[in-house]
Scaffold this motif. Structure first.
Motif, PDB file in Angstrom:
ATOM      1  N   ALA A   9      -3.748  17.291  17.561  1.00 43.41           N
ATOM      2  CA  ALA A   9      -4.952  17.692  18.477  1.00 43.41           C
ATOM      3  C   ALA A   9      -4.310  19.048  19.547  1.00 43.41           C
ATOM      4  O   ALA A   9      -5.168  19.571  20.369  1.00 43.41           O
ATOM      5  CB  ALA A   9      -5.704  16.720  19.303  1.00 43.41           C
ATOM      6  N   CYS A  10      -3.268  18.129  19.923  1.00 40.09           N
ATOM      7  CA  CYS A  10      -2.708  19.336  21.756  1.00 40.09           C
ATOM      8  C   CYS A  10      -2.157  20.537  21.042  1.00 40.09           C
ATOM      9  O   CYS A  10      -2.918  21.639  21.746  1.00 40.09           O
ATOM     10  CB  CYS A  10      -1.456  18.656  21.220  1.00 40.09           C
ATOM     11  N   ASN A  13      -5.648  22.644  20.210  1.00 38.24           N
ATOM     12  CA  ASN A  13      -6.985  22.690  21.840  1.00 38.24           C
ATOM     13  C   ASN A  13      -5.649  23.924  22.718  1.00 38.24           C
ATOM     14  O   ASN A  13      -6.869  24.882  23.053  1.00 38.24           O
ATOM     15  CB  ASN A  13      -6.514  21.388  22.174  1.00 38.24           C
ATOM     16  N   ARG A  14      -4.397  23.919  22.573  1.00 38.31           N
ATOM     17  CA  ARG A  14      -3.680  24.669  23.658  1.00 38.31           C
ATOM     18  C   ARG A  14      -3.788  26.389  22.709  1.00 38.31           C
ATOM     19  O   ARG A  14      -3.919  27.176  23.202  1.00 38.31           O
ATOM     20  CB  ARG A  14      -2.501  24.296  22.917  1.00 38.31           C
ATOM     21  N   GLN A  15      -3.846  26.997  21.337  1.00 38.82           N
ATOM     22  CA  GLN A  15      -4.709  27.581  20.855  1.00 38.82           C
ATOM     23  C   GLN A  15      -6.238  28.284  21.027  1.00 38.82           C
ATOM     24  O   GLN A  15      -6.303  29.485  22.282  1.00 38.82           O
ATOM     25  CB  GLN A  15      -4.714  27.452  19.219  1.00 38.82           C
ATOM     26  N   GLN A  16      -6.464  27.065  21.583  1.00 34.89           N
ATOM     27  CA  GLN A  16      -8.086  27.501  21.461  1.00 34.89           C
ATOM     28  C   GLN A  16      -7.861  27.729  23.211  1.00 34.89           C
ATOM     29  O   GLN A  16      -8.136  28.803  23.617  1.00 34.89           O
ATOM     30  CB  GLN A  16      -8.864  26.112  21.692  1.00 34.89           C
ATOM     31  N   GLU A  17      -7.223  27.001  24.166  1.00 38.68           N
ATOM     32  CA  GLU A  17      -7.043  28.226  25.647  1.00 38.68           C
ATOM     33  C   GLU A  17      -6.146  29.080  25.886  1.00 38.68           C
ATOM     34  O   GLU A  17      -6.510  29.675  26.463  1.00 38.68           O
ATOM     35  CB  GLU A  17      -6.188  26.556  26.532  1.00 38.68           C
TER      36      GLU A  17
END
Length: 289
Positions: A9-10, A13-17
């Motif tokens: 999940a992390c 999420n980091r790729q989306q950010e």
């Protein structure tokens, strides 16, 4: 270290950010789909740093080269070099200079633009004063001293720029305590985040102190399947390995070598695994885990 649900999940999420600032939604969607597919196809032994390496290749296809950390690395190398004399004095006046140098070098692991989105210099300086978070496991430290006394070849797996300045202070104390040890340092073989490369080692004077070798790739960790034979030979030759940072732990943990891991718990998963507050220092031995 195997990926956990938290890590998956992390990472996503980091790729989306990472792509939030781009405006081409079609390209962003295609990127995230390919990232998700790559994550879904990962093997059991794949670690978070290795997955980030794969994501960087996908990122280049859609958006060009990842963020250049050259200026950040120079900034933090210079910043910690300016602290070097004061830290050296504190180490020398402590009751156990080697233990203090080991603790200080571990605090240097805070300078990590991979595990954290923001590196706060005030937070970094405050860590030197937090005795509870800095304590060494003395049983592990005694084993470390015993192995250094009986060993011949010592390999330090470096992690970040800036941090390697304090690694240098640790190595100096190690040389004093165990002059028979043949010490080498292994750095990243290519640019990734603010991780230390040969250029950083030269910049801070590490290459003048001990031989420095490359791990032969740009993964933010130590992934043996990605390393050339000469780098694996350095691992094989080492009687004692000191592994710095979370990423080296994530990629090397479970290998069975005589590795001591030194890092700060900089994310919730690490804090939860070891049941400690964030930024607590860990010093653990591979063969005991």
């Amino acid at each position: 270290m195997r990926l956990t649900s938290y890590c998956v999940a992390c990472l996503l999420n980091r790729q989306q950010e990472r792509i939030a600032g781009f405006t081409d939604e079609e390209k962003k969607t295609a990127y995230m789909k390919e990232v998700a597919a790559t994550m879904g196809a990962s093997e059991d032994e794949d670690s978070a740093p290795y997955m980030v390496y794969l994501f960087n290749q996908i990122y280049r296809k859609y958006f060009g080269e990842p963020t250049d950390y050259t200026a950040v690395k120079k900034e933090y190398n210079k910043y910690v070099l300016e602290m070097e004399e004061r830290l050296h004095e504190e180490i020398m006046t402590s009751s156990d200079p080697l233990a203090t140098a080991l603790i200080y070098a571990r605090i240097g692991n805070y300078i990590d633009f991979g595990a954290m989105q923001h590196v706060d210099k005030e937070q970094f300086l405050s860590l030197f004063k937090e005795d509870e978070k800095n304590a060494l496991d003395m049983d592990v430290y005694k084993m470390f001293l015993r192995d250094c006394e009986n060993g011949e070849n010592f390999l330090l797996l470096a992690d970040n720029s800036g941090e390697i300045v304090i690694d240098k202070l640790f190595i100096k104390e190690l040389q004093k305590r165990f002059p028979h040890l043949k010490i080498k340092v292994m750095v990243r073989g290519g640019e990734v985040l603010n991780d230390a490369t040969m250029q950083d080692a030269q910049e801070v004077g590490l290459c003048e102190l001990v031989p420095v070798v490359s791990n032969g790739n740009s993964v933010a960790g130590t992934v043996e399947k990605m390393m050339p034979p000469e780098a694996i030979a350095e691992l094989d030759k080492a009687d004692i390995i000191l592994s710095k940072g979370q990423a080296n732990f994530e990629t090397a943990n479970g290998c069975g070598r005589n590795i001591y891991y030194s890092f700060l718990c900089k994310c919730d998963w690490f804090s939860g695994r070891f049941h400690v507050p964030k930024y607590t220092g860990m010093f653990i031995r591979e063969r005991e885990k």
